[in-house]
Scaffold this motif. Structure first.
Motif, PDB file in Angstrom:
ATOM      1  N   LYS A  43      46.461   8.919  -8.945  1.00 50.08           N
ATOM      2  CA  LYS A  43      45.187   9.468  -8.504  1.00 50.08           C
ATOM      3  C   LYS A  43      44.964  10.841  -9.119  1.00 50.08           C
ATOM      4  CE  LYS A  43      44.849   7.199  -4.048  1.00 50.08           C
ATOM      5  NZ  LYS A  43      44.657   7.358  -2.622  1.00 50.08           N
ATOM      6  N   THR A  60      30.879   8.197 -10.916  1.00 54.94           N
ATOM      7  CA  THR A  60      31.982   8.591 -10.036  1.00 54.94           C
ATOM      8  C   THR A  60      31.732  10.021  -9.569  1.00 54.94           C
ATOM      9  OG1 THR A  60      33.485   7.180 -11.291  1.00 54.94           O
ATOM     10  CG2 THR A  60      34.501   8.786  -9.822  1.00 54.94           C
ATOM     11  N   ASN A  62      32.901  11.825  -7.066  1.00 55.31           N
ATOM     12  CA  ASN A  62      34.048  12.592  -6.569  1.00 55.31           C
ATOM     13  C   ASN A  62      35.289  12.225  -7.377  1.00 55.31           C
ATOM     14  OD1 ASN A  62      32.552  13.820  -4.392  1.00 55.31           O
ATOM     15  ND2 ASN A  62      32.633  11.821  -3.391  1.00 55.31           N
ATOM     16  N   LEU A  63      35.485  12.896  -8.498  1.00 59.57           N
ATOM     17  CA  LEU A  63      36.585  12.549  -9.389  1.00 59.57           C
ATOM     18  C   LEU A  63      37.946  12.829  -8.750  1.00 59.57           C
ATOM     19  CD1 LEU A  63      37.572  11.521 -12.102  1.00 59.57           C
ATOM     20  CD2 LEU A  63      37.222  13.836 -13.031  1.00 59.57           C
ATOM     21  N   THR A  66      40.203  10.129  -6.948  1.00 64.34           N
ATOM     22  CA  THR A  66      39.924   8.794  -7.486  1.00 64.34           C
ATOM     23  C   THR A  66      41.193   8.193  -8.076  1.00 64.34           C
ATOM     24  OG1 THR A  66      37.627   9.350  -7.989  1.00 64.34           O
ATOM     25  CG2 THR A  66      38.581   7.516  -9.212  1.00 64.34           C
ATOM     26  N   SER A  67      41.431   6.936  -7.800  1.00 64.09           N
ATOM     27  CA  SER A  67      42.566   6.212  -8.358  1.00 64.09           C
ATOM     28  C   SER A  67      42.211   5.775  -9.781  1.00 64.09           C
ATOM     29  CB  SER A  67      42.884   4.994  -7.491  1.00 64.09           C
ATOM     30  OG  SER A  67      43.951   4.271  -8.046  1.00 64.09           O
ATOM     31  N   PRO A  87      36.397   6.874 -15.433  1.00 65.11           N
ATOM     32  CA  PRO A  87      35.242   7.332 -14.652  1.00 65.11           C
ATOM     33  C   PRO A  87      33.972   7.583 -15.463  1.00 65.11           C
ATOM     34  CG  PRO A  87      37.196   8.568 -14.067  1.00 65.11           C
ATOM     35  CD  PRO A  87      37.539   7.747 -15.263  1.00 65.11           C
TER      36      PRO A  87
END
Length: 125
Positions: A43, A60, A62-63, A66-67, A87
């Motif tokens: 992540k 995306t 909210n980077l 993020t997985s 992303p």
């Protein structure tokens, strides 16, 4: 019997070195790799403002958190296969990770069943 123990020790050491914080080649994204069940996942733990902006443009918002590295399974010592989420493209792709040494991994993302791939060398921080 000694060679078996030595070989197993090397495999365990290699598996442990894949876990940690890795930075992409441009230094604008950091990912923490860790076990997720029997697999490997990663992540985003930090990202630059530019990386966040590019990710938001790709869908995306909210980077961080993020997985990116998803469900990688160990295929042989130092090699994993799974999926990478990109992303800024908003897509998930077949991927491999190769542990080059204790401080570097090579992450490859592929399309068309592995015919076209792009690779990056990430460094451990």
């Amino acid at each position: 019997m000694g060679f078996i123990a030595t070989g197993l020790g090397a495999q365990v050491a290699r598996a442990e070195t894949i876990h940690g914080t890795w930075e992409n080649p441009t230094g604008d994204v950091r990912v923490v790799t860790q076990p997720c069940g029997e697999n490997l996942c990663g992540k985003v733990s930090w990202a630059s403002d530019l990386a966040k902006k590019d990710a938001a443009a790709g869908g995306t918002p909210n980077l961080v958190g993020t997985s990116l590295l998803r469900d990688y399974r160990l295929t042989k010592p130092g090699h994993w296969k799974g999926n990478v989420f990109v992303p800024d493209l908003g897509g998930t792709y077949y991927s491999t990770i190769k542990l080059l040494d204790a401080g570097r991994i090579k992450i490859s993302g592929c399309i068309l069943g592995g015919l076209l791939c792009k690779s990056q060398i990430w460094k451990k921080v």
